[in-house]
Design a protein around this motif. Structure first.
Motif, short mmCIF file in Angstrom:
data_model
loop_
_atom_site.label_atom_id
_atom_site.label_comp_id
_atom_site.label_asym_id
_atom_site.label_seq_id
_atom_site.Cartn_x
_atom_site.Cartn_y
_atom_site.Cartn_z
N PRO A 10 4.52 17.46 65.66
CA PRO A 10 4.52 16.18 64.94
C PRO A 10 3.12 15.57 64.84
N LEU A 11 2.94 14.78 63.80
CA LEU A 11 1.73 13.99 63.62
C LEU A 11 2.06 12.53 63.88
N HIS A 12 1.12 11.82 64.42
CA HIS A 12 1.36 10.41 64.73
C HIS A 12 0.10 9.61 64.41
N THR A 13 0.26 8.62 63.55
CA THR A 13 -0.90 7.81 63.15
C THR A 13 -0.78 6.42 63.75
N ARG A 14 -1.86 5.98 64.37
CA ARG A 14 -1.89 4.65 64.97
C ARG A 14 -3.08 3.86 64.47
N TRP A 15 -2.90 2.54 64.47
CA TRP A 15 -4.03 1.65 64.24
C TRP A 15 -4.83 1.54 65.53
N ARG A 16 -6.13 1.66 65.41
CA ARG A 16 -6.98 1.53 66.59
C ARG A 16 -7.43 0.08 66.77
N ALA A 17 -8.26 -0.13 67.76
CA ALA A 17 -8.80 -1.47 67.99
C ALA A 17 -9.70 -1.87 66.83
N PRO A 18 -9.66 -3.13 66.42
CA PRO A 18 -10.50 -3.58 65.30
C PRO A 18 -11.99 -3.46 65.63
N VAL A 19 -12.76 -3.07 64.63
CA VAL A 19 -14.22 -2.95 64.76
C VAL A 19 -14.85 -4.08 63.97
N PRO A 20 -15.46 -5.06 64.65
CA PRO A 20 -16.03 -6.20 63.92
C PRO A 20 -17.20 -5.79 63.03
N ASP A 21 -17.31 -6.44 61.89
CA ASP A 21 -18.47 -6.29 61.02
C ASP A 21 -19.73 -6.63 61.83
N LEU A 60 -22.29 -7.81 60.89
CA LEU A 60 -22.86 -9.06 60.37
C LEU A 60 -21.96 -10.27 60.61
N LEU A 61 -20.93 -10.09 61.46
CA LEU A 61 -20.01 -11.20 61.74
C LEU A 61 -20.76 -12.33 62.45
N SER A 62 -20.51 -13.56 61.98
CA SER A 62 -21.12 -14.73 62.65
C SER A 62 -20.57 -14.82 64.07
N PRO A 63 -21.40 -15.29 65.00
CA PRO A 63 -20.95 -15.35 66.39
C PRO A 63 -19.79 -16.32 66.55
N GLY A 64 -18.92 -16.03 67.53
CA GLY A 64 -17.86 -16.97 67.88
C GLY A 64 -16.59 -16.85 67.05
N ILE A 65 -16.52 -15.88 66.16
CA ILE A 65 -15.29 -15.72 65.37
C ILE A 65 -14.40 -14.67 66.05
N GLU A 66 -13.26 -15.12 66.55
CA GLU A 66 -12.34 -14.23 67.27
C GLU A 66 -11.54 -13.37 66.29
N VAL A 67 -11.08 -12.24 66.79
CA VAL A 67 -10.16 -11.40 66.00
C VAL A 67 -8.87 -12.19 65.77
N PRO A 68 -8.48 -12.40 64.52
CA PRO A 68 -7.28 -13.21 64.28
C PRO A 68 -6.00 -12.45 64.65
N GLY A 69 -4.93 -13.20 64.85
CA GLY A 69 -3.66 -12.62 65.25
C GLY A 69 -3.17 -11.53 64.32
N HIS A 70 -3.29 -11.74 63.01
CA HIS A 70 -2.73 -10.75 62.07
C HIS A 70 -3.45 -9.40 62.19
N VAL A 71 -4.68 -9.40 62.69
CA VAL A 71 -5.40 -8.13 62.90
C VAL A 71 -5.10 -7.59 64.30
N ALA A 72 -5.19 -8.46 65.29
CA ALA A 72 -5.01 -8.04 66.69
C ALA A 72 -3.61 -7.47 66.93
N GLU A 73 -2.60 -8.07 66.28
CA GLU A 73 -1.22 -7.62 66.49
C GLU A 73 -0.97 -6.23 65.94
N ARG A 74 -1.73 -5.85 64.93
CA ARG A 74 -1.51 -4.55 64.31
C ARG A 74 -2.16 -3.42 65.11
N ALA A 75 -3.28 -3.75 65.79
CA ALA A 75 -4.01 -2.73 66.55
C ALA A 75 -3.07 -2.06 67.55
#
Lengths: 230, 230
Positions: free
Chosen positions: B190-201, B203-218
């Motif tokens: 079988p093959l299994h595909t998962r979302w990994r941990a988010p990789v911030p840009d 160039l992301l401005s400091p202090g911006i947290e990973v939002p729930g809609h992204v974190a929940e999918r990881a």
């Protein structure tokens, strides 16, 4: 000209016009994308309308082999006709600050050519071997080979890789300059595909161990293209 | 007639002829396959030859929305023309005792229709919202919406899901009766595909947290179709 400089795209239809910065021009990149997978989408024209069929493929040098049932109309229509074969690997979702710049990270190859039906018995077997080895490395030597009857039921198509294009997108979002200051999280959510542990056929005779060519693949990463040029 | 009994395939070209036992006939199965992904292969005819383009899609009810640049020739050619849209999820490799019976486990949907370009501004925005929510649930409300200029650069295509077919293969290999006794390992990898941990840009401005809609999918599974009927 080194192999890397050989243009992939000598024809107007394989010159990448949209997203030029995503276009690759080396045959190594083409091979890397194709060799990382085993399912393509074959486009043929049936009764004047396009038909896109997911099917298995294997690459041998400059030839892509596909197979199917000799009874399948889509394959009969493809023979001696122009086809387009596309292979796509999805590597992640690109989350931009603006809706407009959302995208995916991907590797894709598009091949145009005339589909030739393989009539020669040796080439047909070789095409099937290549296809099966791409699907499951080490498998061909472990299984019962096709009978004359099975070979007759199987159509093998060959398409030259002469006319192809490759597009690859990797990395963080590209935004409008003024959007970088927005207080919106941006980045990539990568996808990762792995082979899981083998699941034995419930009808497997007792005492048959998982062979090395299957066991070695389990828990490894699938659809990787380590050979991509920068 | 319950929804499950509504035939998917009222036309000759969507009646599955090859591999009939893999054909599904419920709209729920069509929705389950489409809703599990976000990349389709769009088939169009350009200069008399087929072209197969990987592109993003989203489903809203009985409509599939795709998008692209208004400058892309493939999209211009698709407008008001017959298209075929195919979505495929690869679930594993089926390792049989005979070469002939090797296969893959997969879920695939094929849609035929006429591609309509969405001109109405509200429907265009709604199509883009649907597409983005399928790509990244929760994202639309978190990002900068398209400007008038960006909307003008974006073409949204709509295709009805009225004419579609679904094929699904799951489970162990099917072999010739006499092959079951062969001393060859058989089963599924079988093959299994998962979302990994988010990789911030970077160039992301400091202090911006990973939002729930992204974190929940990881770390969750991707491309699943739990709603499939038996």
């Amino acid at each position: 000209m080194t192999p890397d400089e050989t243009p992939l795209s000598p024809t107007p239809r394989t010159v990448v016009r949209r997203g030029k910065k995503r276009a690759r021009r080396s045959r190594e990149d083409l091979y890397a994308v194709l060799d990382a997978g085993f399912v393509c989408h074959l486009g043929v024209i049936v009764d004047g309308t396009p038909m896109v069929i997911p099917t298995l493929y294997g690459r041998l040098g400059e030839t892509l082999y596909m197979h199917g049932s000799t009874g399948a109309r889509s394959l009969r229509e493809a023979v001696d006709g122009e086809v387009c074969v596309t292979v796509t690997h999805v590597d992640g979702v690109v989350l931009a600050r603006s809706a407009f710049h959302h995208s995916i990270n991907y590797r894709s190859a598009m091949i145009y050519g005339t589909a030739r039906i393989v009539e020669d018995r040796d080439e047909k077997l070789e095409g099937l071997r290549v296809l099966m080895e791409q699907l499951a490395p080490g498998r061909w030597d472990a299984v019962r080979r096709p009978t004359v009857k099975e070979l007759a039921k199987t159509a093998v198509l060959a398409v030259s890789l002469a006319e192809a294009s490759v597009k690859i997108r990797q990395g963080p979002p590209g935004e409008e300059e003024e959007d970088y200051a927005l207080p919106i999280w941006a980045g990539v959510l990568p996808l990762h595909t792995r082979w899981r542990a083998p699941v034995p056929d419930p009808l497997l005779s007792p005492g048959i161990e998982v062979p090395g060519h299957v066991a070695e693949r389990a828990h490894t990463t699938a659809f990787e293209s380590p050979a991509l040029t920068e």
